[in-house]
Design a protein around this motif. Structure first.
Motif, PDB file in Angstrom:
ATOM      1  N   ALA A 112      -3.083 -21.054 -44.988  1.00 17.54           N
ATOM      2  CA  ALA A 112      -2.154 -21.733 -44.091  1.00 17.54           C
ATOM      3  C   ALA A 112      -2.195 -23.234 -44.324  1.00 17.54           C
ATOM      4  O   ALA A 112      -1.156 -23.905 -44.344  1.00 17.54           O
ATOM      5  CB  ALA A 112      -2.492 -21.404 -42.639  1.00 17.54           C
ATOM      6  N   MET A 116       0.868 -25.702 -45.484  1.00 13.72           N
ATOM      7  CA  MET A 116       1.236 -26.895 -44.739  1.00 13.72           C
ATOM      8  C   MET A 116       1.263 -28.120 -45.655  1.00 13.72           C
ATOM      9  O   MET A 116       2.131 -28.989 -45.544  1.00 13.72           O
ATOM     10  CB  MET A 116       0.271 -27.106 -43.580  1.00 13.72           C
ATOM     11  CG  MET A 116       0.357 -26.007 -42.533  1.00 13.72           C
ATOM     12  SD  MET A 116      -0.980 -26.031 -41.331  1.00 13.72           S
ATOM     13  CE  MET A 116      -0.231 -26.997 -40.028  1.00 13.72           C
ATOM     14  N   LEU A 129       2.049 -19.609 -40.330  1.00 13.26           N
ATOM     15  CA  LEU A 129       0.748 -20.231 -40.571  1.00 13.26           C
ATOM     16  C   LEU A 129      -0.233 -19.745 -39.516  1.00 13.26           C
ATOM     17  O   LEU A 129      -0.070 -20.044 -38.325  1.00 13.26           O
ATOM     18  CB  LEU A 129       0.891 -21.752 -40.513  1.00 13.26           C
ATOM     19  CG  LEU A 129       2.058 -22.328 -41.339  1.00 13.26           C
ATOM     20  CD1 LEU A 129       2.399 -23.729 -40.881  1.00 13.26           C
ATOM     21  CD2 LEU A 129       1.736 -22.277 -42.817  1.00 13.26           C
ATOM     22  N   PRO A 132      -4.914 -22.089 -39.026  1.00 14.71           N
ATOM     23  CA  PRO A 132      -5.056 -23.013 -40.160  1.00 14.71           C
ATOM     24  C   PRO A 132      -6.422 -23.698 -40.207  1.00 14.71           C
ATOM     25  O   PRO A 132      -6.983 -24.097 -39.200  1.00 14.71           O
ATOM     26  CB  PRO A 132      -3.943 -24.037 -39.926  1.00 14.71           C
ATOM     27  CG  PRO A 132      -2.951 -23.331 -39.067  1.00 14.71           C
ATOM     28  CD  PRO A 132      -3.772 -22.463 -38.165  1.00 14.71           C
ATOM     29  N   LEU A 201       3.869 -30.824 -43.459  1.00 16.30           N
ATOM     30  CA  LEU A 201       4.727 -29.969 -42.644  1.00 16.30           C
ATOM     31  C   LEU A 201       5.956 -30.728 -42.152  1.00 16.30           C
ATOM     32  O   LEU A 201       7.043 -30.149 -42.021  1.00 16.30           O
ATOM     33  CB  LEU A 201       3.923 -29.421 -41.469  1.00 16.30           C
ATOM     34  CG  LEU A 201       4.441 -28.122 -40.832  1.00 16.30           C
ATOM     35  CD1 LEU A 201       4.551 -27.015 -41.877  1.00 16.30           C
ATOM     36  CD2 LEU A 201       3.530 -27.681 -39.701  1.00 16.30           C
ATOM     37  N   VAL A 208       9.210 -22.874 -38.867  1.00 13.67           N
ATOM     38  CA  VAL A 208       7.754 -22.767 -38.958  1.00 13.67           C
ATOM     39  C   VAL A 208       7.230 -22.067 -37.713  1.00 13.67           C
ATOM     40  O   VAL A 208       7.645 -22.374 -36.592  1.00 13.67           O
ATOM     41  CB  VAL A 208       7.098 -24.164 -39.076  1.00 13.67           C
ATOM     42  CG1 VAL A 208       5.581 -24.061 -38.996  1.00 13.67           C
ATOM     43  CG2 VAL A 208       7.526 -24.854 -40.361  1.00 13.67           C
ATOM     44  N   ILE A 210       3.359 -21.161 -36.033  1.00 15.15           N
ATOM     45  CA  ILE A 210       1.910 -21.351 -36.118  1.00 15.15           C
ATOM     46  C   ILE A 210       1.263 -20.350 -35.172  1.00 15.15           C
ATOM     47  O   ILE A 210       1.496 -20.388 -33.960  1.00 15.15           O
ATOM     48  CB  ILE A 210       1.504 -22.789 -35.747  1.00 15.15           C
ATOM     49  CG1 ILE A 210       2.192 -23.797 -36.671  1.00 15.15           C
ATOM     50  CG2 ILE A 210      -0.010 -22.956 -35.818  1.00 15.15           C
ATOM     51  CD1 ILE A 210       1.976 -25.250 -36.274  1.00 15.15           C
ATOM     52  N   TRP A 226      -5.134 -30.832 -34.087  1.00 16.97           N
ATOM     53  CA  TRP A 226      -3.670 -30.854 -34.127  1.00 16.97           C
ATOM     54  C   TRP A 226      -3.044 -31.209 -32.787  1.00 16.97           C
ATOM     55  O   TRP A 226      -2.005 -31.862 -32.719  1.00 16.97           O
ATOM     56  CB  TRP A 226      -3.182 -29.473 -34.559  1.00 16.97           C
ATOM     57  CG  TRP A 226      -1.751 -29.381 -34.982  1.00 16.97           C
ATOM     58  CD1 TRP A 226      -0.685 -28.972 -34.224  1.00 16.97           C
ATOM     59  CD2 TRP A 226      -1.220 -29.662 -36.280  1.00 16.97           C
ATOM     60  NE1 TRP A 226       0.464 -28.981 -34.959  1.00 16.97           N
ATOM     61  CE2 TRP A 226       0.161 -29.399 -36.236  1.00 16.97           C
ATOM     62  CE3 TRP A 226      -1.780 -30.107 -37.477  1.00 16.97           C
ATOM     63  CZ2 TRP A 226       0.995 -29.568 -37.340  1.00 16.97           C
ATOM     64  CZ3 TRP A 226      -0.959 -30.273 -38.578  1.00 16.97           C
ATOM     65  CH2 TRP A 226       0.415 -30.016 -38.503  1.00 16.97           C
ATOM     66  N   ASP A 230       2.305 -28.474 -29.628  1.00 14.70           N
ATOM     67  CA  ASP A 230       3.324 -28.179 -30.632  1.00 14.70           C
ATOM     68  C   ASP A 230       4.083 -26.915 -30.207  1.00 14.70           C
ATOM     69  O   ASP A 230       3.493 -25.849 -30.055  1.00 14.70           O
ATOM     70  CB  ASP A 230       2.648 -27.964 -31.997  1.00 14.70           C
ATOM     71  CG  ASP A 230       3.635 -27.932 -33.148  1.00 14.70           C
ATOM     72  OD1 ASP A 230       4.742 -27.379 -32.964  1.00 14.70           O
ATOM     73  OD2 ASP A 230       3.298 -28.430 -34.239  1.00 14.70           O
ATOM     74  N   ARG A 232       5.806 -24.954 -31.779  1.00 16.75           N
ATOM     75  CA  ARG A 232       5.807 -23.896 -32.799  1.00 16.75           C
ATOM     76  C   ARG A 232       4.578 -23.005 -32.706  1.00 16.75           C
ATOM     77  O   ARG A 232       4.492 -21.990 -33.404  1.00 16.75           O
ATOM     78  CB  ARG A 232       5.882 -24.538 -34.191  1.00 16.75           C
ATOM     79  CG  ARG A 232       7.149 -25.335 -34.438  1.00 16.75           C
ATOM     80  CD  ARG A 232       7.094 -26.153 -35.705  1.00 16.75           C
ATOM     81  NE  ARG A 232       6.088 -27.206 -35.630  1.00 16.75           N
ATOM     82  CZ  ARG A 232       5.908 -28.152 -36.555  1.00 16.75           C
ATOM     83  NH1 ARG A 232       6.709 -28.167 -37.621  1.00 16.75           N
ATOM     84  NH2 ARG A 232       4.981 -29.068 -36.415  1.00 16.75           N
ATOM     85  N   ILE A 233       3.609 -23.364 -31.842  1.00 20.19           N
ATOM     86  CA  ILE A 233       2.372 -22.595 -31.706  1.00 20.19           C
ATOM     87  C   ILE A 233       2.586 -21.400 -30.783  1.00 20.19           C
ATOM     88  O   ILE A 233       3.148 -21.521 -29.696  1.00 20.19           O
ATOM     89  CB  ILE A 233       1.233 -23.475 -31.157  1.00 20.19           C
ATOM     90  CG1 ILE A 233       0.840 -24.544 -32.179  1.00 20.19           C
ATOM     91  CG2 ILE A 233       0.021 -22.637 -30.798  1.00 20.19           C
ATOM     92  CD1 ILE A 233      -0.224 -25.507 -31.689  1.00 20.19           C
TER      93      ILE A 233
END
Length: 262
Positions: A112, A116, A129, A132, A201, A208, A210, A226, A230, A232-233
């Motif tokens: 992952a 990225m 991903l 990561p 990224l 994307v 995650i 991180w 986010d 996208r998680i």
């Protein structure tokens, strides 16, 4: 569904890959990038099982051993040096399944991280991903992140037995002090790698996802480096780094189908 084993070249080395494909397949395929010294079958053959299931659903899947791992020749240059391997595997996938119009790349752990770092340089249409990797250089891979230490000590403070151990001298006070100092701060310098991953990224134009197993240490370290805001998680309450329990397997499969049908 058929399973084909094939070879392809990467900077003078011969790599080995596996294509799982159904006769009536979709135009979207999945490239699985293995991490570390992991074989293309994956831990507990999880990647092979995942590939079979997705291929039966009509999504061709290509997985491979990077240089110096498993059946592939050459020197393992770690995830930092994995761009040529991923690019060569991607080209082999397109050659073996020329009808594909869209390819999503999936990687767990340092795979992952590699995606990225290099996703913007690859001709892929989406990234998934998982857990990561954020440890670079000589950092200890089994270090516990500060968030996990805080959770551990909060649990101990809620236990009458642990409070009695503290009051009766059954606790190593030096170790306790070190743990509290760590719990009060943040995990050490993952910053360099995490910043490189963010820059890579940010340059990637496609969708994307995650995916984090919330009780996995690698995932916890990633969130510390991180930040957990986010959008996208997505998280599942699991301690399995490889999504080995049944609930995690089903969740991972569903997230990949989402990415492939987006």
């Amino acid at each position: 569904m058929t399973r084909r084993h094939l070879t392809f070249a990467c900077e003078g080395a011969t790599l080995v890959g596996t294509l799982d494909i159904d006769g009536a397949s979709h135009g979207t395929g999945l490239l699985i990038v293995s991490g570390g010294n992991e074989l293309r079958a994956g831990a507990w053959s999880g990647q092979a099982q995942l590939a079979t299931r997705l291929a039966h659903a009509g999504f061709p899947v290509f997985r491979y051993d990077r240089r110096g791992v498993g059946d592939s020749e050459g020197e393992n240059l770690s995830f930092r040096g994995a761009l040529p391997d991923i690019a060569a595997a991607l080209a082999a996938f397109r050659s073996a399944a020329p009808h594909l119009s869209r390819i999503v790349a999936f990687g767990n752990c340092d795979a992952a991280a590699a995606l990225m770092l290099f996703g913007a340089e690859l001709q892929v249409d989406g990234l998934v991903l998982a857990n990561p990797w954020t440890i670079d250089g000589e950092e200890a891979p089994d270090a516990m992140p500060a968030s996990a230490i805080r959770s551990r000590y909060l649990g101990k403070l809620a236990s009458p037995r642990e409070i009695w151990r503290l009051l009766s001298g059954g606790v190593n006070l030096g170790k306790l002090a070190r743990g509290l100092r760590t719990a009060a701060g943040h995990s050490p310098a993952h910053a360099g790698l995490a910043q490189d991953m963010k820059a890579g990224l940010d340059a990637f134009a496609g969708p994307v996802a995650i995916l984090l197993a919330s009780r996995d240490r690698t995932a916890q370290m990633f969130e510390e480096a991180w930040g957990g805001e986010d959008p996208r998680i997505a998280r599942i309450d699991s301690a399995s780094h490889s999504f080995s329990d049944e609930a995690a397997r089903e969740w991972l499969h569903a997230r990949l189908v989402e990415a492939l049908t987006r």
